[in-house]
Write a protein that holds these residues in place. Structure first.
Motif, PDB file in Angstrom:
ATOM      1  N   MET A 118     -53.134 -14.429 -31.844  1.00 43.74           N
ATOM      2  CA  MET A 118     -53.386 -13.182 -31.097  1.00 43.74           C
ATOM      3  C   MET A 118     -52.586 -13.164 -29.796  1.00 43.74           C
ATOM      4  N   ALA A 119     -52.555 -14.278 -29.075  1.00 43.12           N
ATOM      5  CA  ALA A 119     -51.796 -14.331 -27.821  1.00 43.12           C
ATOM      6  C   ALA A 119     -50.318 -14.085 -28.101  1.00 43.12           C
ATOM      7  N   SER A 120     -49.850 -14.658 -29.197  1.00 44.25           N
ATOM      8  CA  SER A 120     -48.456 -14.528 -29.565  1.00 44.25           C
ATOM      9  C   SER A 120     -48.124 -13.068 -29.873  1.00 44.25           C
ATOM     10  N   GLU A 121     -49.017 -12.410 -30.575  1.00 43.25           N
ATOM     11  CA  GLU A 121     -48.785 -10.994 -30.917  1.00 43.25           C
ATOM     12  C   GLU A 121     -48.667 -10.159 -29.633  1.00 43.25           C
ATOM     13  N   SER A 345     -51.381  -0.703 -26.543  1.00 39.19           N
ATOM     14  CA  SER A 345     -52.458  -0.475 -27.501  1.00 39.19           C
ATOM     15  C   SER A 345     -52.966  -1.775 -28.130  1.00 39.19           C
ATOM     16  N   VAL A 346     -52.119  -2.779 -28.240  1.00 37.58           N
ATOM     17  CA  VAL A 346     -52.566  -4.016 -28.899  1.00 37.58           C
ATOM     18  C   VAL A 346     -53.326  -4.927 -27.923  1.00 37.58           C
ATOM     19  N   CYS A 347     -52.853  -5.011 -26.678  1.00 32.62           N
ATOM     20  CA  CYS A 347     -53.539  -5.874 -25.712  1.00 32.62           C
ATOM     21  C   CYS A 347     -54.956  -5.349 -25.492  1.00 32.62           C
ATOM     22  N   LEU A 348     -55.909  -6.239 -25.551  1.00 27.99           N
ATOM     23  CA  LEU A 348     -57.331  -5.911 -25.326  1.00 27.99           C
ATOM     24  C   LEU A 348     -57.925  -5.013 -26.413  1.00 27.99           C
ATOM     25  N   CYS A 349     -57.254  -4.903 -27.570  1.00 30.58           N
ATOM     26  CA  CYS A 349     -57.838  -4.079 -28.637  1.00 30.58           C
ATOM     27  C   CYS A 349     -59.126  -4.754 -29.128  1.00 30.58           C
ATOM     28  N   GLU A 350     -59.943  -4.005 -29.833  1.00 30.89           N
ATOM     29  CA  GLU A 350     -61.266  -4.521 -30.238  1.00 30.89           C
ATOM     30  C   GLU A 350     -61.138  -5.800 -31.076  1.00 30.89           C
TER      31      GLU A 350
END
Ligand code: NOJ
Length: 711
Positions: A118-121, A345-350
């Motif tokens: 997830m961090a990498s994404e 939109s991806v950072c902090l997404c659900e």
């Protein structure tokens, strides 16, 4: 492709090559900013033109900024070679998950892999290509502030976690992981960051080196050398360490980068008289990229002219850098995945919040519980959340782009989870490390008296652990201790929630605490995770990744110490007159809302031939009335060997879940590999003879079984 890189190299001047193996802070490169920055000339002793000519940059990101820096760079770069963007994405980019020491306590490699993926994404959308992680330095000294960045004191656990992290960061093929700090940085004498490391080759090979090697075997693209001296030599200029061990023995042919200004620090160490000497030592050691100093840029031309260094050596380093640029796709597309809209939109997404929350839940450790937890969420009418960290999102030092306002503190999270309860807040005391003053305490005590449940949030703030944050004393501040005593006196139904980046010394206060939860620095979703745990929506399953000492005087203290000839606690034994040898809480320890019974291990045979294996099994039963998970741990001791072996060593574990009254047979295969160590022959090998095996739910073991390894 190889031809393409070599053609490119052939076009480059020496200066252009040296730029590829030099790294500086992006702020120096930033369009329009470098004129105002009082940095490059003084800090790096560079001219502005030279600063622009580097091959990579560090700790700068965000798609928009990355694109503008890259554009400016390409505008100036005659060979059109894009910059590599590197950054410390240690436990999250924007969505912050628990610190690595906490991840170690989850004993859950699949989850750790998910966190890093997830961090990498997030980071690649923000224009970052390389993360300076995983940090796999084994640590036995909680005074060292960088405990928070490691997965703890155990070699096997660190190896498993190192592999999981590399897999997670690199899974998409869009990013590279840089394993650090090579080598043995965690052994800093007296727990003082950057201090001396002096360590025998066998201890180095048995305990400290395996996790770096595991990360490399898993495909890590880079290695960062450490600041410290190892047996007298600073790592960046240590030819034995980098050239002979890492490259020749382990076959690592990818990039080695120094730590920040570490080339120049070889001069401060007293190992190199001049910066020219620093550059020579580093290139002879085959350290490729120099981070945040300019010895290569400024000194290599003279070294080549004097015949002390060949241009071929430089070419090899440059090729390693170009190869990574090519592999990631930078040579074809300098902006790669940087995308401002998607980054937003991806950072902090659900989905990412859910991963961070699960990681915080699975890494928290229940250390003590005298019938306090879980609180009954249906009964609780009035709840007090008290303490300096009662309503703070506890992110941890390396929180990258994470912000406090991205998450909730425990107070806000409990309030949101229980809309029908009355939830109150009181700060109780100051958060500072040396706070003695406890002014607002009476308000907290009055609040505790009128509530059904009390949650008391104490420990270390985000910046009390991490780089440069060593401590000589590991107790809670006087103010926090007073707060705990007074609040518990007012209301016994109190849980102390401990935020910290290292084991603390809790001996003075532990008897006053009815229930104790170790939350570490749990990240963006820590508040929600703790609300779930304290009110029983989720059960605890974390186990300590590091020993909690009784006193600073016991340090270094770790479960897998070598055996002594006088292990007993009596006069003339290896003991202390004034306290037990045992820690307050051992490695591998952690409670749950249910209980588990583990049977005596059964072994498939009394003997095992070299090259073969055998099986050892136990029955694990959930003897409580809730579902729960536990970590079943396999420990082995080599009873007699050519060199004295540790009292026990973790060799495998399984995290299993059981419903009430359910039982499960848990089996481990014992292989020859598990029995190997760096023997008196100077080889990794297993020696014939007898071994003891234990299976337990902590490093406190009993009821071992024996077998013999035979030819
Ligand atoms: C110094 C730290 O030791 C290292 O871990 C980090 O990656 C670099 N600075 C870059 O920020």
């Amino acid at each position: 492709m190889i031809m393409k890189l070599e053609n490119l190299l052939a076009k480059m001047t020496l200066e252009q090559k040296l730029a590829q193996i030099s790294q500086c802070n992006a702020v120096y490169l930033h369009v329009g900013a470098s004129d105002d920055v009082t940095g490059p000339e003084q800090e790096l002793s560079l001219k502005k033109e030279e600063v622009v000519a580097v091959g990579s940059t560090l700790n700068y990101s965000g798609a928009k900024e990355m694109i503008s820096i890259q554009k400016e760079h390409l505008h100036n770069d005659p060979n059109q070679i894009p910059l590599l963007f590197m950054m410390d994405v240690i436990h999250g980019y924007r969505t912050v998950y628990p610190i690595p020491l906490a991840l170690g306590a989850s004993f859950d490699t699949a989850l750790v892999e998910e966190c890093c993926e997830m961090a990498s994404e997030e980071m690649v959308l923000g224009g970052v290509h390389v993360t300076f992680a995983p940090m796999v330095d084994l640590v036995r000294d909680p005074r060292w502030g960088r405990c928070m960045e490691t997965t703890g004191e155990d070699t096997y656990l660190n190896c498993e976690m190192a592999r999981a992290m590399v897999r997670g960061f690199q899974k998409s093929g869009k990013a590279a992981a840089c394993v650090k700090h090579f080598a043995a940085y965690g052994q800093a004498e007296a727990g003082r960051d950057y201090n001396t490391t002096d360590i025998s080759e066998r201890t180095l090979r048995d305990f400290y080196l395996p996790a770096y090697q595991a990360a490399i075997d898993e495909g890590a693209e880079m290695v960062m050398t450490s600041f410290n001296i190892l047996n007298g030599i600073p790592s960046s200029g240590n030819k034995w360490l980098v050239k002979e061990l890492l490259r020749d023995e382990w076959g690592f042919d990818k990039i080695v980068i120094s730590d920040y200004n570490a080339f120049r620090e070889m001069h401060i160490h007293g190992y190199c008289a001049t910066e020219k000497d620093c550059a020579e030592k580093a290139i002879q050691a085959t350290t490729d990229i120099e981070m945040m100093s300019a010895c290569y840029l400024q000194q290599i031309p003279t070294l080549i002219a004097e015949g002390k260094v060949s241009e071929k050596q430089i070419d090899e380093a440059v090729l390693r850098v170009l190869r990574l640029k090519e592999k990631l796709g930078l040579l074809d597309n300098p902006y790669l995945y940087a995308d401002e809209e998607q980054e937003m939109s991806v950072c902090l997404c659900e989905k990412h919040r859910e991963i961070a929350r699960r990681a915080a839940e699975k890494s928290a450790v229940l250390l003590k519980n005298e019938n306090v937890l879980p609180f009954d969420k249906n009964k609780a009418k009035r709840i007090a959340v008290i303490g300096p960290f009662a309503d703070k999102t506890m992110l941890g030092q390396w929180h990258c782009h994470g912000r406090e306002e991205d998450g909730l503190g425990v107070f806000s999270a409990v309030k949101r989870m229980l809309p029908n309860a009355e939830v109150f807040f009181a700060q109780g005391c100051d958060e500072k490390i040396n706070a003695t003053d406890c002014e607002p305490i009476s308000e907290a005590v009055e609040l505790a008296k009128k509530c059904d449940d009390v949650i008391l949030c104490v420990g270390e703030d985000t910046y009390m652990s991490g780089e440069g944050m060593s401590r000589a004393e590991l107790r809670l501040s006087k103010a926090q201790q007073t707060l705990i005593r007074e609040v518990v006196k007012a209301n016994q139904n109190t849980v102390v929630v401990l935020f910290c980046g290292r084991p603390l010394v809790l001996t003075d206060i532990i008897d006053d605490i009815p229930a104790l939860v170790l939350a570490w620095q749990p990240g963006t979703e820590g508040g929600n995770a703790l609300a779930n745990l304290l009110f029983g929506n989720v059960n605890f399953s974390g186990k300590l990744s590091m020993t909690f000492p009784r006193s600073e005087g016991q340090i270094p203290i770790y479960y897998n110490s070598y055996r002594t000839g006088r292990p007993f606690e009596a006069p003339y034994g290896s003991w202390y007159q004034d306290m037990p040898n045992a820690p307050l809480y051992p490695f591998g320890y952690g409670l749950s809302y249910t209980s588990f019974a583990i049977s005596k291990p059964e072994i498939s045979a009394d003997t095992m031939k070299i090259g073969e294996s055998l099986t050892v099994s136990v029955d694990v039963r959930n003897t409580g009335d809730r579902s729960g998970e536990t970590v079943v741990q396999l420990y082995i001791c080599d009873d007699y060997a050519s060199l004295v072996r540790p009292v026990k060593e973790l060799k495998a574990y399984q995290k299993i879940g059981l419903k009430p009254n359910e039982s499960k047979k848990v089996s481990f295969e014992i292989t020859e590999e598990m029995l190997k160590f760096w023997t008196a022959n100077g080889k990794f090998e297993a020696e014939i003879g007898s071994f003891t095996v234990w299976i337990s739910d902590s490093s406190n073991v009993k009821d071992g079984v024996k077998f013999s390894l035979i030819n």
